[in-house]
Design a protein around this motif. Sequence first.
Motif, mmCIF file in Angstrom:
data_model
loop_
_atom_site.group_PDB
_atom_site.id
_atom_site.type_symbol
_atom_site.label_atom_id
_atom_site.label_comp_id
_atom_site.label_asym_id
_atom_site.label_seq_id
_atom_site.Cartn_x
_atom_site.Cartn_y
_atom_site.Cartn_z
ATOM 1 N N GLN A 173 0.824 -1.202 0.000
ATOM 2 C CA GLN A 173 0.000 0.000 0.000
ATOM 3 C C GLN A 173 0.859 1.254 0.000
ATOM 4 O O GLN A 173 0.610 2.197 -0.762
ATOM 5 N N ASN A 174 1.892 1.277 0.831
ATOM 6 C CA ASN A 174 2.777 2.444 0.904
ATOM 7 C C ASN A 174 3.551 2.640 -0.401
ATOM 8 O O ASN A 174 3.727 3.780 -0.868
ATOM 9 N N ILE A 175 4.030 1.547 -0.989
ATOM 10 C CA ILE A 175 4.729 1.634 -2.274
ATOM 11 C C ILE A 175 3.783 2.172 -3.345
ATOM 12 O O ILE A 175 4.141 3.037 -4.149
ATOM 13 N N GLY A 176 2.551 1.664 -3.351
ATOM 14 C CA GLY A 176 1.572 2.115 -4.329
ATOM 15 C C GLY A 176 1.249 3.585 -4.199
ATOM 16 O O GLY A 176 1.140 4.306 -5.200
ATOM 17 N N ILE A 177 1.109 4.070 -2.969
ATOM 18 C CA ILE A 177 0.815 5.485 -2.749
ATOM 19 C C ILE A 177 1.958 6.347 -3.270
ATOM 20 O O ILE A 177 1.741 7.345 -3.980
ATOM 21 N N ALA A 178 3.204 5.977 -2.930
ATOM 22 C CA ALA A 178 4.365 6.748 -3.383
ATOM 23 C C ALA A 178 4.455 6.778 -4.907
ATOM 24 O O ALA A 178 4.734 7.824 -5.510
ATOM 25 N N CYS A 179 4.193 5.643 -5.533
ATOM 26 C CA CYS A 179 4.273 5.575 -6.998
ATOM 27 C C CYS A 179 3.172 6.394 -7.654
ATOM 28 O O CYS A 179 3.399 7.070 -8.665
ATOM 29 N N LEU A 180 1.964 6.347 -7.089
ATOM 30 C CA LEU A 180 0.853 7.095 -7.673
ATOM 31 C C LEU A 180 1.092 8.602 -7.612
ATOM 32 O O LEU A 180 0.631 9.341 -8.493
ATOM 33 N N ILE A 181 1.807 9.055 -6.595
ATOM 34 C CA ILE A 181 2.123 10.486 -6.502
ATOM 35 C C ILE A 181 2.861 10.943 -7.753
ATOM 36 O O ILE A 181 2.514 11.955 -8.379
ATOM 37 N N PHE A 182 3.893 10.201 -8.159
ATOM 38 C CA PHE A 182 4.700 10.606 -9.305
ATOM 39 C C PHE A 182 3.975 10.366 -10.631
ATOM 40 O O PHE A 182 4.159 11.117 -11.588
ATOM 41 N N THR A 237 10.798 15.677 -19.014
ATOM 42 C CA THR A 237 11.371 14.400 -19.451
ATOM 43 C C THR A 237 11.745 13.539 -18.252
ATOM 44 O O THR A 237 11.493 12.324 -18.229
ATOM 45 N N PHE A 238 12.348 14.153 -17.233
ATOM 46 C CA PHE A 238 12.747 13.412 -16.042
ATOM 47 C C PHE A 238 11.542 12.841 -15.318
ATOM 48 O O PHE A 238 11.540 11.674 -14.903
ATOM 49 N N GLN A 239 10.492 13.643 -15.166
ATOM 50 C CA GLN A 239 9.305 13.164 -14.465
ATOM 51 C C GLN A 239 8.571 12.088 -15.263
ATOM 52 O O GLN A 239 7.936 11.205 -14.679
ATOM 53 N N ASP A 240 8.675 12.145 -16.582
ATOM 54 C CA ASP A 240 8.114 11.066 -17.390
ATOM 55 C C ASP A 240 8.843 9.758 -17.080
ATOM 56 O O ASP A 240 8.219 8.699 -16.950
ATOM 57 N N GLY A 241 10.168 9.845 -16.942
ATOM 58 C CA GLY A 241 10.937 8.665 -16.553
ATOM 59 C C GLY A 241 10.583 8.192 -15.154
ATOM 60 O O GLY A 241 10.487 6.982 -14.893
ATOM 61 N N MET A 242 10.372 9.140 -14.244
ATOM 62 C CA MET A 242 9.966 8.786 -12.884
ATOM 63 C C MET A 242 8.613 8.074 -12.887
ATOM 64 O O MET A 242 8.390 7.114 -12.130
ATOM 65 N N ALA A 243 7.703 8.543 -13.741
ATOM 66 C CA ALA A 243 6.385 7.920 -13.814
ATOM 67 C C ALA A 243 6.485 6.490 -14.320
ATOM 68 O O ALA A 243 5.811 5.583 -13.811
ATOM 69 N N VAL A 252 -4.433 1.535 -9.587
ATOM 70 C CA VAL A 252 -5.178 2.233 -8.534
ATOM 71 C C VAL A 252 -6.184 1.311 -7.839
ATOM 72 O O VAL A 252 -6.208 1.238 -6.602
ATOM 73 N N PRO A 253 -7.040 0.578 -8.573
ATOM 74 C CA PRO A 253 -7.955 -0.327 -7.872
ATOM 75 C C PRO A 253 -7.234 -1.377 -7.031
ATOM 76 O O PRO A 253 -7.698 -1.697 -5.929
ATOM 77 N N ILE A 254 -6.111 -1.913 -7.538
ATOM 78 C CA ILE A 254 -5.406 -2.938 -6.760
ATOM 79 C C ILE A 254 -4.808 -2.337 -5.496
ATOM 80 O O ILE A 254 -4.842 -2.945 -4.422
ATOM 81 N N VAL A 255 -4.243 -1.123 -5.622
ATOM 82 C CA VAL A 255 -3.706 -0.450 -4.431
ATOM 83 C C VAL A 255 -4.833 -0.168 -3.439
ATOM 84 O O VAL A 255 -4.684 -0.384 -2.223
ATOM 85 N N LEU A 256 -5.981 0.308 -3.935
ATOM 86 C CA LEU A 256 -7.108 0.574 -3.039
ATOM 87 C C LEU A 256 -7.617 -0.706 -2.385
ATOM 88 O O LEU A 256 -8.126 -0.677 -1.255
ATOM 89 N N ALA A 257 -7.474 -1.833 -3.081
ATOM 90 C CA ALA A 257 -7.926 -3.107 -2.521
ATOM 91 C C ALA A 257 -7.063 -3.560 -1.348
ATOM 92 O O ALA A 257 -7.474 -4.454 -0.588
ATOM 93 N N THR A 258 -5.867 -2.957 -1.188
ATOM 94 C CA THR A 258 -5.046 -3.293 -0.022
ATOM 95 C C THR A 258 -5.572 -2.618 1.243
ATOM 96 O O THR A 258 -5.254 -3.058 2.348
ATOM 97 N N PHE A 259 -6.367 -1.552 1.107
ATOM 98 C CA PHE A 259 -6.870 -0.842 2.276
ATOM 99 C C PHE A 259 -7.737 -1.740 3.163
ATOM 100 O O PHE A 259 -7.526 -1.783 4.384
#
Length: 418
Positions: free
Chosen positions: A62-71, A271-277, A347-354
């Motif tokens: 869940q924490n990994i998913g939240i951090a990834c969704l931010i970027f 370009t950098f943020q696209d790579g981060m995403a 997103v649905p899979i991350v939300l399913a961890t809640f």
Amino acid sequence: MFAVSPDVALLVLGLLLLLTVIAGNLSSRFGLPALIGFLGLGMLAGVDGPGAISFSDYALTQNIGIACLIFILFSGGLDTHWKDVRRVAAPALVLATVGVMISAGLTAGASILLLDLPPFQAFLLGAVVASTDAAAVFAILRTSGLDLHGDVPALIEVESGSNDPMAIFLVGAALLFIATPGASPLMLVPDFALQMVLGTLTGLAVGYLLPELLKRSHYRNAGLSFVISISAALIAYGLAELPGGNGFLAAYVAGLVAGNRTYTAKRLVSTFQDGMAWLAQVVMFLTLGLLVAPSNLVDIIAPGLAITVILMFVARPMSVFICLAPFRRFDWRAKLFISWAGLRGAVPIVLATFPMVAGVPGAFTIFNVVFFVVLISSIIQGPSIKWLAARLDIASRTGAEGPRLPDPALPPATGTPD
């Protein structure tokens, strides 16, 4: 349990990331969304695959998913033109709120009948799968080579980037009702309004200050602009969440505002943020793939297929046609395509961890059904988007051939970063 040395762990992590990218590229060559390759590699590396990696930490996932969704959301905002947002703001807002509620309600009703879930658990499942996924939508639209007519692509992207807050709110509401059966729905209205207002205001502030900081500070090392952009995404999320706002909305709005302002390092940051995403997608889907054991999906194949069919052919189309009825510029072809392009992803899979972390009864079934729905809908909908656009005659061309026009919002390529 055997110990693994840090050098071996880093080597395995590097190989997994590389193989995940290769798997995503291979899946794209066969017309499947890259997330299928990412998830598939994770499942192969997991406990039921040849990798035999045992991983079942839902809280960490869940924490990994939240951090990834931010970027992912921050990068999506950076690449979205404000002129597109203005054109589709009203229909996108309706879809991102009322549309999500309609999809959640219809899916919940089907879950009561097909899965025999209690009403609140069924509503929780409906809320989890109700929103479209920004990562999946951005990836499909920007790599498929589709040149869609009118406001359709802008509406799909803005909706997918802004409907997560409503889904998160509905999931939180369902968890509250399960934990406190006597809770009144009316008590949630001020909380939702506060989340939206604080998230929007925080995003506007951070999105304005990021270019100002890059313009005024005159950083000679271009790499520092990357660090500042990372901090902006994280600060937007954290500043919004602390007083009770919606951090995901703040991250998207911050990217949207920053992406539509002019500063010298803009091309580099984008370009950098696209790579981060993309890195965030790889890490997130790989982690989710490791978490899921394919053997756990066997018992939910039949109900999972039924929920998928309801979501794809009933819930999503009805929500789109109802919400877009007042907007006459979207004809039935556009509405049908928008319905089909509402891809589900991480997103649905991350939300399913809640509910798993909260210990909700039936949470394991909900998680496996959500994963199955995302997997099947991605396999079916992703490869057929270009075909449907051609059949509905809403695309000027299909395929990635042809020159890519320069982005008018970006400075000339000859600029030197501060």
